[in-house]
Design a protein around this motif. Structure first.
Motif, PDB file in Angstrom:
ATOM      1  N   GLY A  61      -4.786  -5.722  13.261  1.00  0.00           N
ATOM      2  CA  GLY A  61      -4.474  -4.395  13.897  1.00  0.00           C
ATOM      3  C   GLY A  61      -3.756  -3.455  12.870  1.00  0.00           C
ATOM      4  N   SER A  62      -3.354  -4.177  11.871  1.00  0.00           N
ATOM      5  CA  SER A  62      -2.427  -3.356  10.907  1.00  0.00           C
ATOM      6  C   SER A  62      -2.839  -3.520   9.421  1.00  0.00           C
ATOM      7  CB  SER A  62      -1.000  -3.511  11.148  1.00  0.00           C
ATOM      8  OG  SER A  62      -0.578  -4.758  10.435  1.00  0.00           O
ATOM      9  N   ASP A  63      -2.226  -2.969   8.539  1.00  0.00           N
ATOM     10  CA  ASP A  63      -2.505  -3.221   7.029  1.00  0.00           C
ATOM     11  C   ASP A  63      -1.687  -4.372   6.408  1.00  0.00           C
ATOM     12  OD1 ASP A  63      -4.490  -1.352   7.146  1.00  0.00           O
ATOM     13  OD2 ASP A  63      -3.141   0.362   6.854  1.00  0.00           O
ATOM     14  N   SER A  64      -1.071  -5.186   7.200  1.00  0.00           N
ATOM     15  CA  SER A  64      -0.140  -6.128   6.484  1.00  0.00           C
ATOM     16  C   SER A  64      -0.390  -7.331   7.060  1.00  0.00           C
ATOM     17  CB  SER A  64       1.519  -5.340   6.841  1.00  0.00           C
ATOM     18  OG  SER A  64       1.630  -5.466   8.151  1.00  0.00           O
ATOM     19  N   PHE A  65       0.544  -8.408   6.434  1.00  0.00           N
ATOM     20  CA  PHE A  65       0.732  -9.819   6.790  1.00  0.00           C
ATOM     21  C   PHE A  65       1.894 -10.285   6.468  1.00  0.00           C
ATOM     22  CE2 PHE A  65      -1.136  -9.603   2.336  1.00  0.00           C
ATOM     23  CZ  PHE A  65      -0.274 -10.511   1.785  1.00  0.00           C
ATOM     24  N   THR A  66       2.319 -11.258   7.133  1.00  0.00           N
ATOM     25  CA  THR A  66       3.392 -12.049   6.861  1.00  0.00           C
ATOM     26  C   THR A  66       3.120 -13.449   6.633  1.00  0.00           C
ATOM     27  OG1 THR A  66       3.880 -12.146   9.375  1.00  0.00           O
ATOM     28  CG2 THR A  66       5.123 -10.209   8.141  1.00  0.00           C
ATOM     29  N   GLY A  67       4.016 -14.001   5.928  1.00  0.00           N
ATOM     30  CA  GLY A  67       4.004 -15.527   5.616  1.00  0.00           C
ATOM     31  C   GLY A  67       5.174 -16.359   5.518  1.00  0.00           C
ATOM     32  N   GLN A  68       5.130 -17.477   5.352  1.00  0.00           N
ATOM     33  CA  GLN A  68       6.309 -18.523   5.102  1.00  0.00           C
ATOM     34  C   GLN A  68       5.399 -19.746   4.421  1.00  0.00           C
ATOM     35  OE1 GLN A  68       7.657 -19.025   9.161  1.00  0.00           O
ATOM     36  NE2 GLN A  68       9.635 -18.718   8.178  1.00  0.00           N
ATOM     37  N   VAL A  69       5.856 -20.153   3.221  1.00  0.00           N
ATOM     38  CA  VAL A  69       5.454 -21.334   2.425  1.00  0.00           C
ATOM     39  C   VAL A  69       6.507 -22.006   1.971  1.00  0.00           C
ATOM     40  CG1 VAL A  69       5.582 -19.928   0.119  1.00  0.00           C
ATOM     41  CG2 VAL A  69       4.033 -21.955   0.496  1.00  0.00           C
ATOM     42  N   ARG A  70       6.175 -23.440   2.179  1.00  0.00           N
ATOM     43  CA  ARG A  70       7.399 -24.398   1.641  1.00  0.00           C
ATOM     44  C   ARG A  70       6.353 -25.039   0.595  1.00  0.00           C
ATOM     45  NH1 ARG A  70      10.116 -26.489   7.244  1.00  0.00           N
ATOM     46  NH2 ARG A  70      10.939 -24.816   7.799  1.00  0.00           N
ATOM     47  N   GLY A 167       3.297  -8.654   2.759  1.00  0.00           N
ATOM     48  CA  GLY A 167       2.543  -8.055   2.075  1.00  0.00           C
ATOM     49  C   GLY A 167       1.647  -7.260   2.791  1.00  0.00           C
ATOM     50  N   LYS A 168       0.838  -6.326   2.028  1.00  0.00           N
ATOM     51  CA  LYS A 168      -0.289  -5.460   2.429  1.00  0.00           C
ATOM     52  C   LYS A 168      -1.443  -5.978   2.235  1.00  0.00           C
ATOM     53  CE  LYS A 168       2.826  -1.918   3.663  1.00  0.00           C
ATOM     54  NZ  LYS A 168       3.004  -1.787   5.160  1.00  0.00           N
ATOM     55  N   PHE A 169      -2.605  -5.684   2.935  1.00  0.00           N
ATOM     56  CA  PHE A 169      -3.965  -5.958   2.870  1.00  0.00           C
ATOM     57  C   PHE A 169      -4.417  -5.414   1.499  1.00  0.00           C
ATOM     58  CE2 PHE A 169      -4.247  -6.942   7.351  1.00  0.00           C
ATOM     59  CZ  PHE A 169      -4.692  -8.283   7.398  1.00  0.00           C
ATOM     60  N   SER A 170      -5.325  -6.027   0.734  1.00  0.00           N
ATOM     61  CA  SER A 170      -5.805  -5.282  -0.622  1.00  0.00           C
ATOM     62  C   SER A 170      -6.708  -4.255  -0.335  1.00  0.00           C
ATOM     63  CB  SER A 170      -6.355  -6.602  -1.259  1.00  0.00           C
ATOM     64  OG  SER A 170      -7.050  -5.951  -2.487  1.00  0.00           O
ATOM     65  N   ASP A 171      -6.559  -3.305  -1.210  1.00  0.00           N
ATOM     66  CA  ASP A 171      -7.668  -2.134  -1.120  1.00  0.00           C
ATOM     67  C   ASP A 171      -8.902  -2.631  -1.371  1.00  0.00           C
ATOM     68  OD1 ASP A 171      -5.875  -0.435   0.211  1.00  0.00           O
ATOM     69  OD2 ASP A 171      -4.731   0.244  -1.841  1.00  0.00           O
ATOM     70  N   SER A 172      -8.986  -3.627  -2.320  1.00  0.00           N
ATOM     71  CA  SER A 172     -10.222  -4.113  -3.100  1.00  0.00           C
ATOM     72  C   SER A 172     -10.563  -5.373  -2.586  1.00  0.00           C
ATOM     73  CB  SER A 172     -10.003  -4.330  -4.527  1.00  0.00           C
ATOM     74  OG  SER A 172      -8.947  -5.323  -4.669  1.00  0.00           O
ATOM     75  N   ASN A 173     -11.773  -6.268  -2.838  1.00  0.00           N
ATOM     76  CA  ASN A 173     -11.795  -7.541  -2.088  1.00  0.00           C
ATOM     77  C   ASN A 173     -11.272  -8.412  -3.093  1.00  0.00           C
ATOM     78  OD1 ASN A 173     -14.946  -5.991  -1.782  1.00  0.00           O
ATOM     79  ND2 ASN A 173     -13.506  -6.160  -0.181  1.00  0.00           N
ATOM     80  N   SER A 174      -9.948  -8.450  -3.130  1.00  0.00           N
ATOM     81  CA  SER A 174      -9.022  -9.396  -4.041  1.00  0.00           C
ATOM     82  C   SER A 174      -7.828  -9.665  -3.168  1.00  0.00           C
ATOM     83  CB  SER A 174      -8.761  -8.845  -5.595  1.00  0.00           C
ATOM     84  OG  SER A 174      -7.823  -9.773  -6.032  1.00  0.00           O
ATOM     85  N   GLY A 175      -7.395 -11.129  -3.039  1.00  0.00           N
ATOM     86  CA  GLY A 175      -6.369 -11.187  -2.211  1.00  0.00           C
ATOM     87  C   GLY A 175      -6.912 -11.447  -0.639  1.00  0.00           C
ATOM     88  N   ILE A 176      -6.044 -10.880   0.138  1.00  0.00           N
ATOM     89  CA  ILE A 176      -6.192 -10.842   1.822  1.00  0.00           C
ATOM     90  C   ILE A 176      -6.891  -9.491   1.715  1.00  0.00           C
ATOM     91  CG2 ILE A 176      -5.532 -11.118   3.813  1.00  0.00           C
ATOM     92  CD1 ILE A 176      -3.297 -12.941   3.036  1.00  0.00           C
TER      93      ILE A 176
END
Length: 413
Positions: A61-70, A167-176
């Motif tokens: 529903g937004s333009d962003s994502f959150t994450g955690q990585v170990r 981070g933010k969703f990608s404006d292109s089809n690259s990344g998320i």
């Protein structure tokens, strides 16, 4: 004979997942805090990633994502900093935890109560000390992070690197990125989330050692709304309900692979499935009103998998293969291991309405991306300057596969 010749040639110019990295050619010394300590575009080889435990929440529903990585890492050479890749991510926290002995063996991540991930089996050895906060420097020019510590890391020892980020969703089809579609019965657009990390966009989704030769295993958790499903490289272990109508899907630990092959999709699609001769489950996912156009792609994918396994005499190493039709994407197809995404028009086929040329298009593209499940995914070029190797092999093999699939079409290489 053909498979033997192909793999001998490929082995001369590529590296396998278990090949050891060479020591760095530069000395790793403690840098001043204000200076980024690494000047090369390629990552140093003083650190070797072993296992990623990644939890990501793309907010549809937004333009962003959150994450955690170990990331469980092994230190190859003594160093006072860790260099890894990151692009357009905001790092909230970075910590390092030392492990008691260098011989610790980790097992598959299991569900935990928190949104984050990992529980390693430490039956005989235990994690020691408190997490050490790391100083974070960023080089936008080289898309790298430097994580600095006061106490040097010791060669032969293992550590757990933990990072929280957004981070933010990608404006292109690259990344998320997000894509949308409409159904005949619903005027409002529906949104899906997908990933495309080749060649070097995994770093836009999570901090990682984003080079083909730095292979590791990945344990993934995807957070989504309850009305959606998620897909990833491996089969799902189980789903856990959390707050605010969200659920998190836990996936089996992957085979050892490059970071660019990590993939996930969040959607509300229907599915059409079948099995190969050896029992590998093959599924094609598409919007519900388009699912009747997936039969040809599914049949082709199953037969092509059987053709490749017979040709290479090497079994496909994953228990499933998903093909997903994504609307409005630039790339006609991606090769992520176990989860291949396609442009809708490149995967769907309407019987009685489209020509043999359309079937040929679907067959060739499917054969190309499935060839990468061996040439590119199982056996990988050392770095991105050699990407032509895997693309050349897949372009050659797609014609061989379609000749076996439809000999009356007279397809030539």
């Amino acid at each position: 004979m053909l498979s033997t010749i192909l793999y001998l040639l490929w082995a001369l110019i590529t590296v396998r997942a278990d090949q050891k990295l060479q020591p760095d050619e530069v000395n790793t010394v403690t840098p001043p805090e204000e200076t980024f300590p690494w000047s090369q575009p390629r990552l140093p080889t003083s650190i070797k990633p072993e296992h990623y435990f990644l939890s990501v929440h793309p907010d549809v529903g937004s333009d962003s994502f959150t994450g955690q990585v170990r990331i469980l890492i092994t230190v190859v050479n003594d160093t006072s900093f860790i260099i890894l890749n990151s692009k357009d991510l905001v790092i909230q926290e970075a910590t390092l935890l030392g492990l008691s002995v260098p011989s610790l063996i980790y097992q598959e991540a299991r569900p935990v109560q928190s949104q984050m991930l990992h529980r390693a089996n430490v039956a005989q050895e235990k994690l020691v000390k408190q997490p050490m906060a790391l100083r974070v420097l960023e080089s936008e020019a080289t898309e790298q992070l430097a994580l600095l510590m006061d106490t040097p890391l010791v060669a032969g020892h293992k550590y757990q690197l933990s990072l929280s980020y957004s981070g933010k969703f990608s404006d292109s089809n690259s990344g998320i990125y997000k894509a949308s579609y409409r159904t005949p019965a619903d005027a409002a657009p529906r949104t899906i989330v997908a990933t495309h990390f080749e060649p070097s966009a995994a770093r836009k989704a999570f901090p990682c050692f984003d080079e083909p030769s730095m292979k590791a295993v990945f344990s993934l958790v995807v957070v989504r709304r309850s009305e959606h499903i998620s897909l990833s490289n491996m089969p799902k272990l189980h789903t856990e309900a959390i707050e605010d109508g969200l659920e998190q899907d836990y996936y089996q630990t992957s085979v050892r692979m490059s970071s660019y092959l990590v993939a996930f999709v969040i959607c509300d699609y229907a599915v059409n499935s079948a099995e190969t001769k050896r029992g590998v489950k093959v599924s094609v996912f598409a919007a519900n009103h388009l699912i009747n156009q997936t039969h040809y792609a599914l049949q082709s994918a199953v037969e092509i998998m059987d053709i490749y396994e017979q040709l290479f005499q090497i079994a496909y190493p994953l228990p499933k293969l998903d093909l997903v039709a994504v609307p409005d994407v630039e790339a006609v197809g991606t090769e992520s291991w176990g989860l291949v995404t396609f442009r809708e028009a490149s995967l769907l086929y309407q019987e009685q309405r489209e020509s043999r040329r359309s079937r040929l298009r679907v067959s060739l593209l499917t054969a190309h991306e499935l060839a990468h499940q061996w040439f590119g995914n199982l056996v990988t070029m050392h770095c991105w300057r050699d990407v032509w190797l895997k693309e050349g092999f897949a372009s050659y093999l797609e014609h061989i596969a379609v000749r076996h699939l439809k000999p009356d079409w007279c397809v030539v290489s």
